[in-house]
Motif scaffolding. Structure first.
Motif, PDB file in Angstrom:
ATOM      1  N   ALA A  49      -2.689  -0.340   4.674  1.00 46.65           N
ATOM      2  CA  ALA A  49      -2.189  -0.012   6.004  1.00 46.65           C
ATOM      3  C   ALA A  49      -2.105  -1.265   6.878  1.00 46.65           C
ATOM      4  N   ASN A  50      -3.103  -2.136   6.759  1.00 51.78           N
ATOM      5  CA  ASN A  50      -3.123  -3.376   7.521  1.00 51.78           C
ATOM      6  C   ASN A  50      -1.947  -4.263   7.142  1.00 51.78           C
ATOM      7  N   SER A  51      -1.700  -4.368   5.839  1.00 50.84           N
ATOM      8  CA  SER A  51      -0.589  -5.184   5.355  1.00 50.84           C
ATOM      9  C   SER A  51       0.749  -4.626   5.814  1.00 50.84           C
ATOM     10  N   ALA A  52       0.885  -3.300   5.739  1.00 52.38           N
ATOM     11  CA  ALA A  52       2.134  -2.658   6.160  1.00 52.38           C
ATOM     12  C   ALA A  52       2.390  -2.887   7.642  1.00 52.38           C
ATOM     13  N   ALA A  53       1.344  -2.812   8.456  1.00 49.39           N
ATOM     14  CA  ALA A  53       1.492  -3.019   9.898  1.00 49.39           C
ATOM     15  C   ALA A  53       1.915  -4.455  10.209  1.00 49.39           C
ATOM     16  N   LYS A  54       1.387  -5.403   9.435  1.00 49.41           N
ATOM     17  CA  LYS A  54       1.760  -6.806   9.645  1.00 49.41           C
ATOM     18  C   LYS A  54       3.221  -7.043   9.268  1.00 49.41           C
ATOM     19  N   VAL A  55       3.685  -6.401   8.206  1.00 42.47           N
ATOM     20  CA  VAL A  55       5.097  -6.512   7.821  1.00 42.47           C
ATOM     21  C   VAL A  55       5.977  -5.916   8.910  1.00 42.47           C
ATOM     22  N   GLU A  56       5.571  -4.751   9.419  1.00 38.78           N
ATOM     23  CA  GLU A  56       6.325  -4.094  10.485  1.00 38.78           C
ATOM     24  C   GLU A  56       6.421  -4.999  11.712  1.00 38.78           C
ATOM     25  N   SER A  57       5.316  -5.654  12.054  1.00 28.23           N
ATOM     26  CA  SER A  57       5.271  -6.503  13.235  1.00 28.23           C
ATOM     27  C   SER A  57       6.184  -7.721  13.099  1.00 28.23           C
ATOM     28  N   ARG A  58       6.119  -8.390  11.959  1.00 31.32           N
ATOM     29  CA  ARG A  58       6.868  -9.643  11.782  1.00 31.32           C
ATOM     30  C   ARG A  58       8.345  -9.415  11.501  1.00 31.32           C
ATOM     31  N   GLY A  59       8.659  -8.339  10.773  1.00 29.11           N
ATOM     32  CA  GLY A  59      10.046  -8.174  10.343  1.00 29.11           C
ATOM     33  C   GLY A  59      10.808  -7.072  11.025  1.00 29.11           C
ATOM     34  N   TYR A  60      10.226  -6.455  12.054  1.00 27.61           N
ATOM     35  CA  TYR A  60      10.825  -5.283  12.690  1.00 27.61           C
ATOM     36  C   TYR A  60      12.278  -5.526  13.106  1.00 27.61           C
ATOM     37  N   CYS A  61      13.179  -4.731  12.543  1.00 24.39           N
ATOM     38  CA  CYS A  61      14.623  -4.786  12.854  1.00 24.39           C
ATOM     39  C   CYS A  61      15.279  -6.100  12.439  1.00 24.39           C
ATOM     40  N   MET A  76      -0.512  -8.382   0.170  1.00 24.54           N
ATOM     41  CA  MET A  76      -1.513  -7.683  -0.643  1.00 24.54           C
ATOM     42  C   MET A  76      -2.050  -8.541  -1.775  1.00 24.54           C
ATOM     43  N   GLY A  77      -1.393  -9.668  -2.024  1.00 29.23           N
ATOM     44  CA  GLY A  77      -1.820 -10.515  -3.128  1.00 29.23           C
ATOM     45  C   GLY A  77      -1.330 -10.034  -4.476  1.00 29.23           C
ATOM     46  N   TYR A  78      -0.308  -9.172  -4.463  1.00 28.25           N
ATOM     47  CA  TYR A  78       0.258  -8.682  -5.717  1.00 28.25           C
ATOM     48  C   TYR A  78       1.082  -9.786  -6.366  1.00 28.25           C
ATOM     49  N   LYS A  79       0.890  -9.986  -7.646  1.00 31.06           N
ATOM     50  CA  LYS A  79       1.593 -11.042  -8.369  1.00 31.06           C
ATOM     51  C   LYS A  79       2.662 -10.501  -9.312  1.00 31.06           C
ATOM     52  N   LYS A  80       2.395  -9.324  -9.881  1.00 35.66           N
ATOM     53  CA  LYS A  80       3.310  -8.772 -10.886  1.00 35.66           C
ATOM     54  C   LYS A  80       3.888  -7.453 -10.383  1.00 35.66           C
ATOM     55  N   ILE A  81       5.208  -7.408 -10.282  1.00 35.27           N
ATOM     56  CA  ILE A  81       5.903  -6.244  -9.745  1.00 35.27           C
ATOM     57  C   ILE A  81       6.618  -5.507 -10.872  1.00 35.27           C
TER      58      ILE A  81
END
Length: 219
Positions: A49-61, A76-81
């Protein structure tokens, strides 16, 4: 009619101005103790949730969903998608994989027809095939996609154009967090919400779709 959040014109919960609330008895925020909601979030949930909120804040619109997906994974530190995609989105999957790799991610992918299992396995007869002129048709295998991506050690899976129902199975069987890059809608150039924008004009048929398609159920 059961009054729900979908019917509320105020969204008073968003600005905390509850005097705007048209139906306080039906409001989720008033009916449920916020502490109960807070208790649903474990440590990993809070991190997501914290990571999602930060993405929303920086990239909004500003950021596209492709960019938001990468930003979230990075936070999130994810390396493999892992990509669970429809064969009809093969070109899109190839491009997305290139973009992910260019941004430092490792990519694994599984198309919907992996395993090459006949639709007979799920009880579909030839006359029910998408192309009934063929003697055999391969089923989509979302459970297999999710399992394969799990075995490859993916940190997060991305749904890319899976059919309705197949995406349900993919998410049900995924052992890691899942996000959706896009849903499939062949009739509307893969813009599913287009049906909502046109519901009161060119696509009024959506309001009577079930009865028109399956008939009126007997009482």
């Amino acid at each position: 009619m059961n009054f729900t959040c979908a019917d509320c014109p105020s969204k008073a919960c968003e600005d905390h101005l509850f005097e705007k609330m048209p139906n306080e008895k039906a409001c989720v925020t008033k009916k449920v103790d916020p502490e109960l909601f807070k208790g649903l979030y474990d440590e990993e949930d809070l991190r997501i949730a914290n990571s999602a909120a930060k993405v929303e804040s920086r990239g909004y619109c500003r950021w596209t969903r492709v960019e938001e997906t990468m930003a979230f994974a990075h936070n999130m530190g994810y390396k493999k998608i892992g990509l669970g995609f429809c064969t009809g989105f093969s070109r899109e999957a190839e491009t997305f994989a290139k973009i992910l790799r260019a941004n430092g991610f490792e990519v694994e992918a599984a198309c919907c027809k992996c395993g090459s299992i006949s639709k007979e396995f799920i009880g579909i007869k030839q006359e029910q095939f998408v192309h009934p002129e063929n003697e055999m048709e391969i089923m989509c295998n979302p459970a297999g996609q999710a399992e394969y991506l799990s075995e490859q050690g993916c940190d997060m899976n991305v749904v890319l154009g899976l059919c309705v129902g197949h995406d349900t199975l993919f998410m049900r069987h995924s052992k890691v967090p899942v996000t959706v890059l896009t849903g499939k809608d062949r009739a509307l150039a893969h813009n599913p919400v287009g049906a909502l924008y046109l519901a009161d004009s060119y696509l009024k048929r959506v309001y009577t779709f079930i009865e028109d398609t399956f008939g009126k159920e007997e009482e």
